[in-house]
Design a protein around this motif. Sequence first.
Motif, PDB file in Angstrom:
ATOM      1  N   ALA A  80       9.768   9.523  11.234  1.00 40.70           N
ATOM      2  CA  ALA A  80      10.158  10.010   9.909  1.00 40.70           C
ATOM      3  C   ALA A  80      11.603   9.664   9.558  1.00 40.70           C
ATOM      4  N   ASP A  81      12.459   9.486  10.589  1.00 40.03           N
ATOM      5  CA  ASP A  81      13.888   9.309  10.297  1.00 40.03           C
ATOM      6  C   ASP A  81      14.325   7.842  10.212  1.00 40.03           C
ATOM      7  N   VAL A  82      13.388   6.913  10.305  1.00 41.85           N
ATOM      8  CA  VAL A  82      13.769   5.496  10.163  1.00 41.85           C
ATOM      9  C   VAL A  82      13.453   5.041   8.733  1.00 41.85           C
ATOM     10  N   PRO A  83      14.474   4.590   7.987  1.00 41.77           N
ATOM     11  CA  PRO A  83      14.207   4.191   6.613  1.00 41.77           C
ATOM     12  C   PRO A  83      13.346   2.922   6.539  1.00 41.77           C
ATOM     13  N   VAL A  84      12.452   2.913   5.561  1.00 43.25           N
ATOM     14  CA  VAL A  84      11.486   1.809   5.425  1.00 43.25           C
ATOM     15  C   VAL A  84      11.652   1.131   4.073  1.00 43.25           C
ATOM     16  N   THR A  85      11.504  -0.180   4.050  1.00 42.65           N
ATOM     17  CA  THR A  85      11.377  -0.923   2.801  1.00 42.65           C
ATOM     18  C   THR A  85      10.037  -1.646   2.849  1.00 42.65           C
ATOM     19  N   LEU A  86       9.254  -1.551   1.761  1.00 43.53           N
ATOM     20  CA  LEU A  86       7.984  -2.273   1.710  1.00 43.53           C
ATOM     21  C   LEU A  86       8.238  -3.668   1.176  1.00 43.53           C
ATOM     22  N   VAL A  87       7.800  -4.665   1.945  1.00 40.95           N
ATOM     23  CA  VAL A  87       7.980  -6.050   1.520  1.00 40.95           C
ATOM     24  C   VAL A  87       6.591  -6.624   1.262  1.00 40.95           C
ATOM     25  N   PHE A  88       6.266  -6.812  -0.015  1.00 38.91           N
ATOM     26  CA  PHE A  88       4.982  -7.415  -0.374  1.00 38.91           C
ATOM     27  C   PHE A  88       5.146  -8.920  -0.320  1.00 38.91           C
ATOM     28  N   ASN A  89       4.536  -9.513   0.704  1.00 39.43           N
ATOM     29  CA  ASN A  89       4.693 -10.946   0.938  1.00 39.43           C
ATOM     30  C   ASN A  89       3.553 -11.720   0.249  1.00 39.43           C
ATOM     31  N   LYS A  90       3.700 -13.018   0.251  1.00 40.35           N
ATOM     32  CA  LYS A  90       2.696 -13.948  -0.316  1.00 40.35           C
ATOM     33  C   LYS A  90       2.584 -13.773  -1.832  1.00 40.35           C
ATOM     34  N   CYS A  91       3.709 -13.536  -2.510  1.00 35.02           N
ATOM     35  CA  CYS A  91       3.662 -13.358  -3.962  1.00 35.02           C
ATOM     36  C   CYS A  91       3.283 -14.662  -4.659  1.00 35.02           C
ATOM     37  N   ASP A  92       3.270 -15.775  -3.878  1.00 32.43           N
ATOM     38  CA  ASP A  92       2.801 -17.047  -4.471  1.00 32.43           C
ATOM     39  C   ASP A  92       1.300 -17.018  -4.725  1.00 32.43           C
ATOM     40  N   ILE A  93       0.565 -16.164  -3.958  1.00 28.20           N
ATOM     41  CA  ILE A  93      -0.897 -16.110  -4.177  1.00 28.20           C
ATOM     42  C   ILE A  93      -1.394 -14.704  -4.543  1.00 28.20           C
ATOM     43  N   GLY A  94      -0.547 -13.700  -4.425  1.00 27.75           N
ATOM     44  CA  GLY A  94      -0.987 -12.339  -4.760  1.00 27.75           C
ATOM     45  C   GLY A  94       0.136 -11.578  -5.434  1.00 27.75           C
ATOM     46  N   LYS A  95      -0.179 -10.407  -5.934  1.00 28.21           N
ATOM     47  CA  LYS A  95       0.828  -9.642  -6.668  1.00 28.21           C
ATOM     48  C   LYS A  95       0.732  -8.173  -6.262  1.00 28.21           C
ATOM     49  N   MET A  96       1.880  -7.526  -6.033  1.00 26.77           N
ATOM     50  CA  MET A  96       1.812  -6.110  -5.685  1.00 26.77           C
ATOM     51  C   MET A  96       1.489  -5.299  -6.936  1.00 26.77           C
ATOM     52  N   THR A  97       0.752  -4.209  -6.719  1.00 29.45           N
ATOM     53  CA  THR A  97       0.458  -3.301  -7.830  1.00 29.45           C
ATOM     54  C   THR A  97       1.039  -1.932  -7.490  1.00 29.45           C
ATOM     55  N   ALA A  98       0.876  -0.997  -8.418  1.00 29.43           N
ATOM     56  CA  ALA A  98       1.579   0.283  -8.302  1.00 29.43           C
ATOM     57  C   ALA A  98       1.384   0.983  -6.956  1.00 29.43           C
TER      58      ALA A  98
END
Length: 451
Positions: free
Chosen positions: A322-340
Amino acid sequence: MTHSDTIVAAATPPGRGGIGVVRISGPKAPELAAVLVGELPRPRHATLARFLDGQGEVIDSGLALFFPAPHSYTGEHVLELHGHGGPQVLEALIARALELGARRARPGEFTQRAFLNDKLDLAQAEAVADLIDAGSQQAARAAMRSLRGEFSAMVRGLTEAVIELRTYVEAAIDFPEEEIDFLDDAALTGRFAVLQQHFAAVLASARLGRLLHEGLTVVLAGPPNAGKSSLLNRLAGYDAAIVTEIPGTTRDVLRERIAIDGLPLHVLDTAGLRAGGDRIEAEGMRRAAAEIARAERVLFVIDAAADPRGAAFEEARAQLPADVPVTLVFNKCDIGKMTAGDFSHGPAPPRLSISALTGEGLPELRAHLKACMGYQMPDGGAISARRRHLEALERARRHTHEAAQQLLERRAGELVAEELRGAQQALGEITGEFTSEDLLGRIFAGFCIGK
Ligand SMILES: Nc1nc2c(ncn2[C@@H]2O[C@H](COP(=O)(O)OP(=O)(O)OP(=O)(O)O)[C@@H](O)[C@H]2O)c(=O)[nH]1
Ligand SMILES: [Mg+2]
């Protein structure tokens, strides 16, 4: 504190250079100067001289500088001989100084003497080494700030505040017959709150300083095939890790040291997290979990083409510390797209869209990592600090926190004073200047005993 022995060493690095400096410090320095140079050079003036061996032969000629005690780097008599920067020349000068009764200095001994003679405190002495070792301009500037005493001044400020509270509390214990209950004082609670804020500010500066010196540890984690190893290769700028389309490619933990605008970063690539897998993969995941627990930031890599809502993170979330900060990295944006995405199990962490394949979004990711290091302004306001300093600061803060608790919950003056004493001791370890006489002096000076 004075030393009876005289030390000598080359002050310039080994090898060949335009100029080489031999430094001599201790009570015999004037005597050595008289023999080596033929006369005692005028204090703090560059004197052109010949440096002589035992037979009166000239070893080298150059500049001699004499700094009489206490106005020198070490606080002792110091002689500097600036000759030609060749190893044989410097060694011959050192050998002559040894013949005349000096001994070879141990590593850091000049600075150690400066500390023992109160020329520098401990944090400043450490900053000397940090300045010399600085791996970036920012780290060098931070070390210079500490060397000039900015960090020590912050620690002294904290120490003064702790002593003031302690003085007050101890007086309340020593004069129990006073009608006023010293400890039942709202102002005292207020002062504890201010002290906590003060601690938080110094810790923030020191943490940044430690990062500049030692670097931020970032772990790449996430499901297999998301592109963690591809991202490591992108950040490192070469093919450090094996990349294939087979899930479960990475098993061992891979470490790369990279720099973003001179800021050091340790990036760790780990095995993809999934249920099942063979024994090797299971061991890889165990190692990944251990690194995630130690990370200062986790980049949780998601395949945006296969998982645009980041469901993999929702699934893994419970297992992440719980105490380690996280960043979400949506990879492969050349073929896909992150949504909400719907982060039902808690607030959504910061998210970025990148392509490890094309490099899209990488400048934003680098900027994000820099911001994670608390590094916004070019000058940052950091002072160089070490793990030892952070630990001592944390310990001191815990003691003051405990003191405040004892005050609030039990009004136990002795325990409050004891915790404050612990805080002062911890702070004193940073600058190396703690003595109990100091404190006694402060208590008697601040209070009128005749009352
Ligand atoms: N189109 C596209 N493919 C990518 C991208 N990043 C990685 N890939 C491909 O995705 C596959 C897996 O990449 P890896 O970097 O090995 O993934 P990983 O997360 O390290 O996988 P494991 O080591 O198995 O956990 C490879 O075929 C890569 O070429 C990207 O940004 N775009
Ligand atoms: Mg991999």
